[in-house]
Design a protein around this motif. Structure first.
Motif, short mmCIF file in Angstrom:
data_model
loop_
_atom_site.label_atom_id
_atom_site.label_comp_id
_atom_site.label_asym_id
_atom_site.label_seq_id
_atom_site.Cartn_x
_atom_site.Cartn_y
_atom_site.Cartn_z
N ARG A 91 0.84 -1.21 0.00
CA ARG A 91 0.00 0.00 0.00
C ARG A 91 0.87 1.25 0.00
NH1 ARG A 91 -5.66 0.08 2.70
NH2 ARG A 91 -6.47 -2.00 2.23
N ARG A 92 0.40 2.25 -0.70
CA ARG A 92 1.10 3.53 -0.73
C ARG A 92 0.95 4.24 0.62
NH1 ARG A 92 2.23 4.56 -6.24
NH2 ARG A 92 0.96 3.27 -7.64
N VAL A 93 1.72 5.30 0.80
CA VAL A 93 1.71 6.03 2.08
C VAL A 93 0.30 6.43 2.47
CG1 VAL A 93 2.36 8.22 3.16
CG2 VAL A 93 4.10 6.84 1.99
N ILE A 94 -0.43 7.05 1.57
CA ILE A 94 -1.75 7.56 1.92
C ILE A 94 -2.71 6.43 2.30
CG2 ILE A 94 -2.69 7.60 -0.43
CD1 ILE A 94 -3.92 10.40 0.45
N ARG A 129 -8.83 12.96 5.63
CA ARG A 129 -8.19 12.93 6.95
C ARG A 129 -6.74 12.47 6.84
NH1 ARG A 129 -7.03 15.07 11.66
NH2 ARG A 129 -6.48 13.51 13.24
N ALA A 130 -6.48 11.47 6.01
CA ALA A 130 -5.11 10.99 5.83
C ALA A 130 -4.21 12.11 5.31
CB ALA A 130 -5.08 9.79 4.89
N GLN A 131 -4.72 12.90 4.37
CA GLN A 131 -3.91 13.99 3.84
C GLN A 131 -3.61 15.03 4.90
OE1 GLN A 131 -2.70 13.97 0.63
NE2 GLN A 131 -1.44 15.68 1.39
N GLU A 132 -4.57 15.30 5.79
CA GLU A 132 -4.35 16.25 6.87
C GLU A 132 -3.19 15.83 7.75
OE1 GLU A 132 -8.00 16.50 8.99
OE2 GLU A 132 -9.01 17.74 7.49
N VAL A 133 -3.18 14.56 8.18
CA VAL A 133 -2.13 14.13 9.11
C VAL A 133 -0.81 13.89 8.39
CG1 VAL A 133 -3.71 13.21 10.85
CG2 VAL A 133 -2.93 11.72 9.02
N ILE A 134 -0.85 13.54 7.12
CA ILE A 134 0.39 13.43 6.34
C ILE A 134 1.11 14.78 6.32
CG2 ILE A 134 1.24 13.27 3.96
CD1 ILE A 134 -0.69 10.88 3.62
N LEU A 141 0.66 17.12 8.56
CA LEU A 141 1.00 17.43 9.94
C LEU A 141 2.36 16.84 10.33
CD1 LEU A 141 0.03 18.70 12.65
CD2 LEU A 141 -0.97 16.46 13.19
N VAL A 142 2.66 15.63 9.84
CA VAL A 142 3.92 14.98 10.23
C VAL A 142 5.03 15.23 9.23
CG1 VAL A 142 2.67 13.18 11.47
CG2 VAL A 142 3.39 12.75 9.11
N GLY A 143 4.81 16.12 8.28
CA GLY A 143 5.89 16.50 7.36
C GLY A 143 6.14 15.53 6.23
N LEU A 144 5.10 14.84 5.74
CA LEU A 144 5.27 13.87 4.66
C LEU A 144 4.59 14.32 3.36
CD1 LEU A 144 4.82 10.42 6.44
CD2 LEU A 144 6.89 11.29 5.36
N ALA A 145 4.17 15.57 3.30
CA ALA A 145 3.52 16.05 2.08
C ALA A 145 4.44 15.83 0.88
CB ALA A 145 3.18 17.54 2.22
N GLY A 146 3.89 15.29 -0.20
CA GLY A 146 4.67 14.97 -1.38
C GLY A 146 5.05 13.51 -1.47
N GLN A 189 9.44 6.24 7.30
CA GLN A 189 8.50 5.16 7.62
C GLN A 189 7.88 5.36 8.99
OE1 GLN A 189 9.72 1.08 6.81
NE2 GLN A 189 11.19 1.80 5.29
N GLN A 190 8.69 5.81 9.95
CA GLN A 190 8.13 6.02 11.28
C GLN A 190 7.18 7.21 11.28
OE1 GLN A 190 7.01 4.48 13.64
NE2 GLN A 190 8.85 3.86 14.75
N ARG A 191 7.41 8.19 10.43
CA ARG A 191 6.46 9.29 10.29
C ARG A 191 5.12 8.77 9.76
NH1 ARG A 191 8.56 14.66 10.41
NH2 ARG A 191 10.82 14.65 10.72
N VAL A 192 5.18 7.81 8.84
CA VAL A 192 3.95 7.19 8.36
C VAL A 192 3.22 6.51 9.52
CG1 VAL A 192 2.93 5.50 6.78
CG2 VAL A 192 4.89 6.87 6.04
N GLY A 193 4.00 5.83 10.37
CA GLY A 193 3.40 5.20 11.54
C GLY A 193 2.74 6.22 12.46
#
Length: 353
Positions: free
Chosen positions: A136-139, A159-164, A166-171, A185-189
């Motif tokens: 599965r992709r990040v989102i 909602r997933a995009q909001e927290v992505i 928030l944790v600095g994973l945009a893009g 990966q831990q940011r995804v977690g």
């Protein structure tokens, strides 16, 4: 030994705790339930209990509360029982005895359906091993819990995009886990844990597999996220530096029991016994203790028209101001003079005297 809740002046407080643990035991082995009930067995140390009964007490008679919005750190060496404890909090591991309450609700009385509801909506957990779905992709990893909960695709993607972000994973939304660094990966977690808007976040040594630079970065990320979202957090670690950086209060465990519960300054400035004293021996007190810990009452000889500092200023941050003053610095809170600090007090801490 039972660690009981005592809030210092600067700790979070609330009428009702987010989590309340009362005399909690987890015993592995044959006829485990007898151990907490029998004082003669409960009093045995780990080796003696194993020899006499074949049982191991991973958690021994723990009592503490976690306040809403608090970062509560559980710290100890390998085998201290900290990971077993955090799994008991959501009954991923079933406690042997004792009370366990979430916002006043008796978790030990909850049936499997209620536990599933709580785990999906009220609790989230971040593990050392990220547990991402490789296909599965990040989102989609981030939104997985919302999918399990039954939310529609557009809502969970939003909602997933909001927290992505928030944790600095945009893009990075369309990348697969194998395309990410360990820190990413831990940011995804973290994003996945935040996506469900839980009341409590549980962290079981989430950064111990990361290299030191990324680990420090992720610690700072947790501090930032806590400041932004204010979640109650229970954080398990074996690293004292990490515990001191993150924790409002720290529970130090050994062989399943509580050795000391308090703020980082309390553990460093007033260790409960030789074990704690040895544990914190290499910590720079100047980086942990505040002026509240080293101030003294003013004397008749003190000239009290010098500069003022607050009682919760860390000694290291106050060093230049105190040593640069030609008279004692006043420690003041809400207009009240609490004490004074001079060069002698500062140097005693900085020099480790």
């Amino acid at each position: 030994m039972t660690a009981q809740l005592e809030y210092p002046a600067d700790a979070p407080s609330a009428a009702e705790p987010a989590i309340s643990v009362q005399g909690l035991w987890k015993v592995f082995g044959p006829k485990a339930a007898r151990v907490p009930r029998r004082p003669d067995l409960a009093a045995l140390d780990r080796r003696q209990l194993k020899q006499k009964t074949g049982c191991t007490a991973a958690v021994r008679d723990l009592s503490f509360d976690v306040a809403p919005g608090e970062v509560f750190v559980v710290m100890g060496l390998s085998g201290s029982g900290k990971s077993t404890l955090v799994r008991c909090l959501t009954r991923l591991i079933e406690p042997t005895a004792g009370g366990l309450f979430f916002e006043g609700e008796d978790l030990r009385a909850a049936d499997e359906k209620r536990l599933r509801e709580l785990r999906r909506s009220k609790f989230s957990m971040v593990f050392q091993h990220f547990g991402l779905l490789p296909h599965r992709r990040v989102i989609d990893n981030v939104s997985y819990g919302l999918e399990v909960r039954g939310e529609n695709k557009s809502d969970r993607r939003r909602r997933a995009q909001e927290v992505i972000e928030l944790v600095g994973l945009a893009g990075s939304e369309q990348l697969y886990p194998e395309e990410l660094s360990g820190g990413m990966q831990q940011r995804v977690g973290l994003a996945r844990a935040l996506a469900g808007d839980p009341d409590v976040m549980l962290f079981d040594e989430p950064f111990s597999a990361l290299d030191p630079l990324i680990r420090r970065e992720m610690q700072s990320e947790v501090v930032r996220l806590h400041q932004e979202v204010g979640k109650t957090m229970v954080f398990v670690t074996h690293d004292l530096t990490e515990a001191l950086k993150l924790g409002d209060r720290i529970l130090l465990m050994r062989d399943g029991a509580a050795i000391q519960l308090g703020t980082g300054a309390e553990l460093v400035g007033n260790p409960a016994d030789d074990y704690v004293r040895e544990f914190v021996r290499d910590v720079s007190k100047a980086d942990v203790l505040t002026l509240r810990w080293i101030m003294r009452p003013p004397t008749d000889d003190d000239v009290l028209d010098g500069p003022e500092l607050g009682p919760d200023v860390v000694v290291r941050e106050a060093t230049r101001a105190v040593l640069g003053a030609d008279r004692p610095v006043k420690v003041v809170a809400n207009g009240e003079l609490l004490g004074v600090v001079g060069g002698e007090e500062i140097l005693a801490v900085v020099a480790g005297v």
